[in-house]
Enzyme design. Structure first.
Site, PDB file in Angstrom:
ATOM      1  N   ASP A   1       0.845  -1.207   0.000  1.00 29.28           N
ATOM      2  CA  ASP A   1       0.000   0.000   0.000  1.00 29.28           C
ATOM      3  C   ASP A   1       0.876   1.252   0.000  1.00 29.28           C
ATOM      4  O   ASP A   1       1.039   1.907   1.029  1.00 29.28           O
ATOM      5  CB  ASP A   1      -0.908  -0.046   1.241  1.00 29.28           C
ATOM      6  CG  ASP A   1      -1.995   1.007   1.205  1.00 29.28           C
ATOM      7  OD1 ASP A   1      -2.249   1.576   0.123  1.00 29.28           O
ATOM      8  OD2 ASP A   1      -2.600   1.263   2.261  1.00 29.28           O
TER       9      ASP A   1
ATOM     10  N   THR B   1     -10.189   7.906   2.752  1.00 28.06           N
ATOM     11  CA  THR B   1     -11.386   7.898   3.594  1.00 28.06           C
ATOM     12  C   THR B   1     -11.286   8.930   4.723  1.00 28.06           C
ATOM     13  O   THR B   1     -12.262   9.205   5.403  1.00 28.06           O
ATOM     14  CB  THR B   1     -11.653   6.492   4.180  1.00 28.06           C
ATOM     15  OG1 THR B   1     -10.412   5.949   4.631  1.00 28.06           O
ATOM     16  CG2 THR B   1     -12.243   5.564   3.166  1.00 28.06           C
TER      17      THR B   1
ATOM     18  N   ARG C   1      -6.362  -2.557  13.230  1.00 28.53           N
ATOM     19  CA  ARG C   1      -6.377  -2.542  14.695  1.00 28.53           C
ATOM     20  C   ARG C   1      -7.371  -3.480  15.367  1.00 28.53           C
ATOM     21  O   ARG C   1      -7.031  -4.016  16.430  1.00 28.53           O
ATOM     22  CB  ARG C   1      -6.560  -1.089  15.181  1.00 28.53           C
ATOM     23  CG  ARG C   1      -5.301  -0.263  14.959  1.00 28.53           C
ATOM     24  CD  ARG C   1      -5.588   1.217  14.947  1.00 28.53           C
ATOM     25  NE  ARG C   1      -6.410   1.588  13.794  1.00 28.53           N
ATOM     26  CZ  ARG C   1      -6.813   2.827  13.531  1.00 28.53           C
ATOM     27  NH1 ARG C   1      -6.478   3.804  14.343  1.00 28.53           N
ATOM     28  NH2 ARG C   1      -7.548   3.082  12.455  1.00 28.53           N
TER      29      ARG C   1
ATOM     30  N   LYS D   1       0.439   3.890  -2.199  1.00 26.15           N
ATOM     31  CA  LYS D   1      -0.361   5.052  -2.630  1.00 26.15           C
ATOM     32  C   LYS D   1       0.486   6.020  -3.470  1.00 26.15           C
ATOM     33  O   LYS D   1       0.635   7.202  -3.138  1.00 26.15           O
ATOM     34  CB  LYS D   1      -0.953   5.771  -1.418  1.00 26.15           C
ATOM     35  CG  LYS D   1      -1.923   4.914  -0.613  1.00 26.15           C
ATOM     36  CD  LYS D   1      -2.690   5.745   0.399  1.00 26.15           C
ATOM     37  CE  LYS D   1      -3.728   4.944   1.149  1.00 26.15           C
ATOM     38  NZ  LYS D   1      -3.192   3.969   2.102  1.00 26.15           N
TER      39      LYS D   1
ATOM     40  N   ASP E   1       2.681  10.705  -8.572  1.00 29.81           N
ATOM     41  CA  ASP E   1       3.784  11.549  -9.032  1.00 29.81           C
ATOM     42  C   ASP E   1       3.632  11.670 -10.554  1.00 29.81           C
ATOM     43  O   ASP E   1       2.607  11.243 -11.102  1.00 29.81           O
ATOM     44  CB  ASP E   1       5.136  10.906  -8.637  1.00 29.81           C
ATOM     45  CG  ASP E   1       6.249  11.933  -8.456  1.00 29.81           C
ATOM     46  OD1 ASP E   1       6.371  12.829  -9.318  1.00 29.81           O
ATOM     47  OD2 ASP E   1       6.991  11.833  -7.464  1.00 29.81           O
TER      48      ASP E   1
HETATM   49  O1  C5P Z   1      -6.649  -0.210  11.811  1.00 31.43           O
HETATM   50  P1  C5P Z   1      -7.590  -0.061  10.651  1.00 31.43           P
HETATM   51  O2  C5P Z   1      -8.505  -1.250  10.453  1.00 31.43           O
HETATM   52  O3  C5P Z   1      -8.327   1.258  10.643  1.00 31.43           O
HETATM   53  O4  C5P Z   1      -6.590  -0.072   9.390  1.00 31.43           O
HETATM   54  C1  C5P Z   1      -7.023   0.224   8.100  1.00 31.43           C
HETATM   55  C2  C5P Z   1      -5.857   0.182   7.177  1.00 31.43           C
HETATM   56  O5  C5P Z   1      -6.331   0.527   5.885  1.00 31.43           O
HETATM   57  C3  C5P Z   1      -4.729   1.172   7.510  1.00 31.43           C
HETATM   58  O6  C5P Z   1      -3.502   0.562   7.137  1.00 31.43           O
HETATM   59  C4  C5P Z   1      -5.020   2.372   6.618  1.00 31.43           C
HETATM   60  O7  C5P Z   1      -3.854   3.053   6.218  1.00 31.43           O
HETATM   61  C5  C5P Z   1      -5.635   1.670   5.405  1.00 31.43           C
HETATM   62  N1  C5P Z   1      -6.479   2.522   4.576  1.00 31.43           N
HETATM   63  C6  C5P Z   1      -7.589   3.211   5.046  1.00 31.43           C
HETATM   64  N2  C5P Z   1      -8.312   4.010   4.215  1.00 31.43           N
HETATM   65  C7  C5P Z   1      -7.972   4.104   2.929  1.00 31.43           C
HETATM   66  C8  C5P Z   1      -6.870   3.390   2.430  1.00 31.43           C
HETATM   67  C9  C5P Z   1      -6.148   2.591   3.300  1.00 31.43           C
HETATM   68  O8  C5P Z   1      -7.914   3.095   6.216  1.00 31.43           O
HETATM   69  N3  C5P Z   1      -8.717   4.846   2.124  1.00 31.43           N
END
Ligand code: C5P
Length: 241
Positions: free
Chosen positions: A68, A125, A221, A70, A73
């Site tokens: 991931d 998000t 988490r 992202k 550039d």
């Molecule tokens: O801990 P949690 O379940 O919130 O983790 C969500 C994961 O998804 C994190 O690594 C976060 O960076 C990633 N993510 C996100 N929203 C996005 C893209 C990725 O929460 N739009």
């Protein structure tokens, strides 16, 4: 190579666990505690700290990898970064749709024929409707902007996107009417029943997200910070059916 999205697939294989830890040592410890997990997400923090080490370790354990990064550039820079990233053998790699068509096409050209599938980030998000309008000066409402980003990614040859589970159902309907190519939706913002939502503002349960059309769920988490990560994983698998 496209990932085959089989609705009858074992639900546990749809769950991608976010390895949001600062070092490879922490990451390996987590992998050791959760050998049941088959798909791990490596984000920027861990990649910058110890990227090559952890990616090699995950491959040696036959795990699937969501890289991931992202990327966003100029087309030449993102294309080159994608070419190099394919060498890690990741299954998914993220780029921002907001980088535009030339950037996405350059990236797609570089991964073509490899085992890495690009996913477009539609909109972070963490960006609210208000920020989209007043800070980013976007005139479309948030669901429409997200849809436009994903449709643009599809028109550039990408076959997947990251979106909120709240957008998945509407997106699936629009994507299906555009093309018969399988398009995969990966959704973070998933919280099992009764768990803390943390900084995710709009969440769904695993079952709701799958019913809405999510092909893969990214969960961090609720599993990795749980007192008993194995029990948390088991509960989520049960909720996925
Ligand atoms: O801990 P949690 O379940 O919130 O983790 C969500 C994961 O998804 C994190 O690594 C976060 O960076 C990633 N993510 C996100 N929203 C996005 C893209 C990725 O929460 N739009």
């Amino acid at each position: 190579m496209k990932i085959n999205i089989n609705p009858a697939v074992d639900p546990r294989e749809r769950i991608i666990v976010a390895l949001d830890v600062p070092t490879a040592i922490d990451a390996i410890e987590l992998c050791d505690r959760l050998p049941q997990v088959s798909f791990w997400k490596v984000g920027l923090e861990l990649f910058i700290a110890d990227g090559a080490t952890i990616l090699r370790e995950l491959k040696s354990r036959n795990k699937r990898i969501f890289l991931d990064l992202k990327l966003h550039d100029i087309p030449n820079t993102v294309g080159s970064a994608c070419r190099v990233a394919t060498k890690y053998g990741a299954d998914f790699l993220t780029i921002h749709a907001a980088g535009g068509k030339a950037m996405m096409r350059a990236a797609q050209t570089e991964v073509q024929g490899s085992s890495t599938q690009l996913l477009a980030i539609s909109l972070l998000t963490s960006i609210s409707s208000q920020e989209l309008a007043s800070d980013l000066k976007v005139n479309l409402d948030l669901p429409e902007y997200t849809a436009q980003m994903v449709l643009m990614a599809q028109s550039c040859g990408l076959t997947g996107a990251v979106c909120s589970p709240h957008e998945a159902a509407a997106l699936k309907a629009r994507l299906n009417s555009q093309s018969d190519l399988d398009f995969c939706l990966v959704t973070p913002g998933v919280r099992p029943q009764g768990s803390e939502i943390g900084d995710q503002s709009r969440v769904m349960t695993p079952q709701q997200a799958i019913e809405a059309g999510a092909d893969y769920l990214v969960i961090g988490r609720p599993i990795t910070a749980a007192v008993d990560p194995v029990a948390a994983w088991d509960q989520i698998c049960q909720e996925c059916g």
